[in-house]
Scaffold this active site. Structure first.
Site, short mmCIF file in Angstrom:
data_model
loop_
_atom_site.label_atom_id
_atom_site.label_comp_id
_atom_site.label_asym_id
_atom_site.label_seq_id
_atom_site.Cartn_x
_atom_site.Cartn_y
_atom_site.Cartn_z
N TYR A 1 2.85 0.64 14.73
CA TYR A 1 1.92 0.72 13.75
C TYR A 1 2.12 1.34 12.17
O TYR A 1 2.53 2.54 11.95
CB TYR A 1 0.41 1.29 14.31
CG TYR A 1 -1.05 1.07 13.30
CD1 TYR A 1 -1.25 0.16 13.51
CD2 TYR A 1 -1.05 2.22 12.05
CE1 TYR A 1 -1.73 -0.24 12.30
CE2 TYR A 1 -2.28 2.02 11.48
CZ TYR A 1 -2.60 1.08 11.49
OH TYR A 1 -3.52 0.54 10.41
N LYS B 1 -2.14 -2.74 8.68
CA LYS B 1 -2.25 -3.89 8.58
C LYS B 1 -2.00 -4.75 7.36
O LYS B 1 -2.02 -4.11 6.69
CB LYS B 1 -3.95 -4.70 8.87
CG LYS B 1 -4.69 -4.59 10.39
CD LYS B 1 -4.75 -6.63 10.52
CE LYS B 1 -4.86 -6.12 12.26
NZ LYS B 1 -4.37 -7.37 12.97
N ASP C 1 0.66 -1.54 0.20
CA ASP C 1 0.40 -0.42 0.06
C ASP C 1 1.30 1.85 -0.06
O ASP C 1 1.78 1.18 1.25
CB ASP C 1 -0.93 -0.55 1.80
CG ASP C 1 -2.09 1.33 1.56
OD1 ASP C 1 -1.30 1.80 0.56
OD2 ASP C 1 -2.24 1.11 1.88
C1 F6R Z 1 -7.22 -0.13 8.69
C2 F6R Z 1 -7.59 0.91 7.32
C3 F6R Z 1 -8.12 1.86 7.81
C4 F6R Z 1 -7.21 3.61 8.75
C5 F6R Z 1 -8.34 4.33 9.70
C6 F6R Z 1 -7.64 5.89 10.06
O1 F6R Z 1 -5.85 -1.04 8.14
O2 F6R Z 1 -6.21 1.12 6.49
O3 F6R Z 1 -9.36 1.73 8.57
O4 F6R Z 1 -7.11 2.87 10.27
O5 F6R Z 1 -8.76 5.40 7.48
O6 F6R Z 1 -6.52 6.51 9.42
P1 F6R Z 1 -5.43 7.06 10.19
O7 F6R Z 1 -5.15 6.76 11.27
O8 F6R Z 1 -4.16 7.31 8.78
O9 F6R Z 1 -6.54 8.62 10.18
MG MG Z 2 -3.92 1.92 3.72
MG MG Z 3 -4.44 -1.76 2.85
#
Ligand code: F6R
Ligand code: MG
Ligand code: MG
Length: 366
Positions: A229, A232, A13
């Site tokens: 973190y 995933k 990603d």
């Molecule tokens: C799960 C994922 C999303 C982000 C969520 C918060 O794998 O990629 O659910 O965790 O959108 O993202 P941030 O912390 O980047 O605002």
């Molecule tokens: Mg992403």
């Molecule tokens: Mg992804």
């Protein structure tokens, strides 16, 4: 010795559009262009696929698994896509590239890797499964269904080439160990481990009758690799089919009754893994629910004839309906387990901070 072919799926990603829901067409174009131009003379064929915010580079070649040239090509392709993602201010540009410099192999550097080398059979159908908003252990249950469960794969009972069973290679992601189970004899031992998909993952499956590799998956856990973190580790899985391996329909059947996986919003929730067509691989509700796409290819002297978008078929409408119903139900639990993951499995947490702030308010219980 007949010449072997290698199929490599390397995924990352490197920026989402919009949020974490899909890949911008400019990145797909950049990846294609890079593989076409820089991969000429190295790759036999390639296909750039996406699922949610992940780019999956599907490549065939003759240089074997862990080929430095192929890994470098994939790395450079993700670096080039990151540059485009930064220019377009896409979300989380370059998020899975954990290092500045390539050092011979992309394992441990962020991207997920699934590769297998084999002699191409007269008919060589291959299915590449790709998931978003979940983790490598999400393949444990479907791989068990495909290669060990006769209620899914009738071939285990009635195909003489399948009846002796399969060997499962399982990786312990925490202790960095691997172990082989011979099934059906060791089914119960296998299940002790793979029923805990956050820690134990099926890496590969081998046919006992054919002595051949049948399936292999990405088992990197980015959050463990990075020590913090970073999302995933949306996994990929390659499955060879037919003639002593699961029929294409048996491999797909393993996803017909969607199971709950870890991931979804902020990598911290349980949700059903919904089988979808490539065009529907755009997780939106609560950043999900988690998706899986199945692309079918016929190998022809290493050329990838395809893809066939296998979950686009109407026969998976019911699975999607079940997944949507389960998603709706489990969302109702909000921040309560088992909707939310257990404390030690969540990828976002405020627990240490809240605990610290409240520490002197905790009193002994009499
Ligand atoms: C799960 C994922 C999303 C982000 C969520 C918060 O794998 O990629 O659910 O965790 O959108 O993202 P941030 O912390 O980047 O605002
Ligand atoms: Mg992403
Ligand atoms: Mg992804």
């Amino acid at each position: 010795m007949p010449e072997k072919v290698t199929i490599s799926v390397i995924k990352a990603d490197v920026g989402g559009w919009v949020g974490h829901s899909s890949v911008h067409p400019a990145l797909i174009e950049k990846a294609r262009e890079n593989l076409r131009e820089r991969g000429s003379g190295l790759l036999i064929d390639s296909y750039v696929a996406t699922v949610g915010d992940d780019i999956n580079l599907i490549m065939t070649h003759r240089t074997g698994v862990d080929s430095p040239a192929v890994h470098e090509l994939a790395w450079d392709t993700f670096v080039a896509c990151t540059a485009v993602a930064k220019e377009l201010k896409l979300y989380g540009a370059g998020q899975d590239l954990l290092s500045d410099a390539f050092s011979g192999n992309v394992r441990g550097m962020g991207p997920g890797v699934a590769e297998m080398e084999f002699v191409e059979r007269q008919g060589e159908p291959v299915v590449v499964f790709m998931a978003d908003k979940t983790e490598p252990g999400a393949w444990n249950l479907p791989l068990y269904r495909m290669f060990a469960d006769p209620f899914t794969t009738i071939g285990l009972i009635i195909d003489p080439k399948m009846h002796t069973g399969f060997r499962f290679e399982v990786v312990d992601l925490i202790r960095h160990k691997k172990v082989m189970f011979s099934c059906p004899e060791e089914l119960y031992d296998l299940l002790v481990f793979i029923g805990a998909p956050g820690r134990y993952c099926v890496k590969s499956v081998y046919s006992k009758a054919l002595g051949e590799i049948c399936a292999t998956s990405t088992t990197e856990r980015l959050n463990l690799t990075a020590g913090r973190y970073v999302g995933k580790d949306d996994p990929a899985l390659i499955v060879r089919c037919q003639s002593g391996m699961p029929a294409v329909g048996e491999a797909l059947e393993a996803f017909a009754n969607p199971h709950l996986v870890a991931g979804w919003m902020r990598g911290s929730n349980h949700g059903p893994l919904m089988p979808v067509s490539a065009k529907d691989a755009t997780p939106t509700r609560f950043d999900g629910p988690p998706r899986v796409v199945a692309l079918g290819f016929t190998l022809c002297n290493g050329r990838l004839l395809g893809p066939q978008d296998l979950f686009a078929d109407k026969s998976f409408d019911k699975a999607r309906q079940i997944a949507n119903d389960v998603a709706h139900y489990i969302r109702g639990l909000g921040p309560f387990e088992p909707g939310r993951l257990p404390l030690d499995e969540m990828e976002y947490t405020t627990l240490p901070d809240v605990m610290k702030r409240l520490s002197d308010r905790f009193e002994d219980v009499d």
